[in-house]
Scaffold this active site. Structure first.
Site, PDB file in Angstrom:
ATOM      1  N   ASP A  77       0.958  -1.332   0.093  1.00 31.69           N
ATOM      2  CA  ASP A  77      -0.412  -0.013  -0.162  1.00 31.69           C
ATOM      3  C   ASP A  77       0.839   1.328  -0.345  1.00 31.69           C
ATOM      4  O   ASP A  77       2.153   0.985   0.466  1.00 31.69           O
ATOM      5  CB  ASP A  77      -1.027  -0.427   1.310  1.00 31.69           C
ATOM      6  CG  ASP A  77      -1.555   0.866   1.827  1.00 31.69           C
ATOM      7  OD1 ASP A  77      -2.075   1.907   0.346  1.00 31.69           O
ATOM      8  OD2 ASP A  77      -2.279   1.057   2.000  1.00 31.69           O
TER       9      ASP A  77
ATOM     10  N   HIS B 234     -10.058   4.469  -1.220  1.00 31.48           N
ATOM     11  CA  HIS B 234      -9.240   4.539   0.359  1.00 31.48           C
ATOM     12  C   HIS B 234      -9.726   4.444   1.308  1.00 31.48           C
ATOM     13  O   HIS B 234     -10.986   5.448   0.952  1.00 31.48           O
ATOM     14  CB  HIS B 234      -7.847   5.071   0.252  1.00 31.48           C
ATOM     15  CG  HIS B 234      -7.028   4.263  -0.535  1.00 31.48           C
ATOM     16  ND1 HIS B 234      -5.815   4.045  -0.135  1.00 31.48           N
ATOM     17  CD2 HIS B 234      -6.618   3.762  -1.914  1.00 31.48           C
ATOM     18  CE1 HIS B 234      -5.297   3.677  -1.019  1.00 31.48           C
ATOM     19  NE2 HIS B 234      -5.172   3.531  -2.174  1.00 31.48           N
TER      20      HIS B 234
HETATM   21  P1  13P Z   1      -8.732   3.841   7.100  1.00 32.98           P
HETATM   22  O1  13P Z   1      -7.865   3.290   7.640  1.00 32.98           O
HETATM   23  O2  13P Z   1      -9.220   4.837   6.997  1.00 32.98           O
HETATM   24  O3  13P Z   1      -9.612   2.461   6.673  1.00 32.98           O
HETATM   25  O4  13P Z   1      -8.269   3.732   6.007  1.00 32.98           O
HETATM   26  C1  13P Z   1      -6.942   2.622   5.022  1.00 32.98           C
HETATM   27  C2  13P Z   1      -6.380   2.489   3.873  1.00 32.98           C
HETATM   28  O5  13P Z   1      -7.418   3.608   2.995  1.00 32.98           O
HETATM   29  C3  13P Z   1      -4.822   2.027   3.847  1.00 32.98           C
HETATM   30  O6  13P Z   1      -4.765   2.855   2.482  1.00 32.98           O
END
Ligand code: 13P
Length: 283
Positions: free
Chosen positions: A82, A207
């Site tokens: 990510d 996201h």
């Molecule tokens: P949240 O922590 O708001 O669930 O978002 C996670 C995210 O988008 C990781 O890339």
């Protein structure tokens, strides 16, 4: 079964359902996610990010855990990197067996983002690794100096050109979600999402999936999202179980956090429509 995110999301886009992506920082989170997906017979995407690696550990031990857990799972599991801002981290992830990576150029100028993204996609593809890029900014994450990213919605004209020129495999869009906890009700731009879906040929990613209502999840999937990234809600579920301290035994406390994170993950997988879709990967 170790699977590629590309295969999972191409099937999700075709079948018009959503797949959950969960960030992990340790073995208990990995076990929680895989257990949730196995119980629901759902495909799943798990991984980590450059920021989490810096804070909680390195590829050396986390990557083998992720990859081995995926290999022995009874459902399709993709391993994804990510939010990453440095090419060197992406190269390492590829060496460690990640099947897909996200380059986040949202803090760069458009020209610089496109140039670096394009070069990265070329390299990743030569290694048979797929790339997620983002356009606009979801906001809520902070840089090394603690400056928090501000929200910028994705512009469909620019997005179309960006995807065409970079040849990325997935596009993360900004339509009103924010990373982390919401201070007020999120204002999701579903019309913008529909426009993006009609103009962008690759699977779209959202996201900031924590804190969204069941209806919001259903609406974004219906309007074209194939993958939703979730982290904060899982952290809350694990933390609550630990604070609850049903046991005085360290190992048992971790197990109760794992159970609670598994239940939270199951709820997300179900509402996205991913349950019973594992067999789509085996055809
Ligand atoms: P949240 O922590 O708001 O669930 O978002 C996670 C995210 O988008 C990781 O890339």
């Amino acid at each position: 079964m170790l699977t590629s995110m590309k295969s999972i999301l191409d099937n999700a886009k075709k079948g018009r359902y959503g797949v959950a992506y969960f960030n992990a920082t340790d073995l208990h989170m990995i076990k929680a996610y895989i257990n949730a997906a196995e119980t629901l017979q759902a495909p799943i995407i798990i991984g980590t990010s450059e920021g989490l690696l810096k804070q909680y550990g390195d590829f050396e031990w986390l990557a083998p855990l992720l990859v081995q857990a995926a290999r022995i799972a009874c459902i399709p599991v993709a391993i994804h990197l990510d939010h990453t801002y440095n090419e060197s981290t992406i190269m390492r992830a590829i060496d460690y067996g990640f099947g897909s990576v996200m380059f986040d150029g949202s803090r760069l100028s458009y020209k610089e983002n496109k140039k670096r993204s394009k070069a990265l996609v070329e390299y990743a593809h030569s290694q048979k690794v797929a790339v997620e890029l983002g356009l606009g900014c979801v906001g809520g994450l902070s840089d090394e100096n603690g400056t928090v990213d501000r929200v910028r919605h994705t512009d469909p004209d620019i997005a179309e050109e960006f995807v065409h020129e970079t040849e990325c495999d997935f596009l993360a869009v900004s339509i009103g979600t924010v990373h982390g906890d919401y201070k007020s009700e999120p204002d999701l731009k579903l019309d913008l999402l529909q426009t993006l879906k009609n103009r962008i040929p690759c699977p779209l990613v959202l996201h900031g999936g924590s804190g969204l209502s069941d209806d919001a999840f259903k609406n974004v999937v219906c309007s074209g999202i194939s993958k939703v990234n979730i982290y904060t809600d899982i952290i809350h579920a694990g933390t609550e179980a630990l604070l609850d301290r049903q046991s005085k035994n360290y190992a048992d406390c971790l197990l109760s956090a794992e159970k609670s994170m598994c239940e939270a993950a199951m709820k997300k997988i179900k509402v996205l429509g991913g349950a019973n879709k594992a067999s789509n990967e085996q055809q």
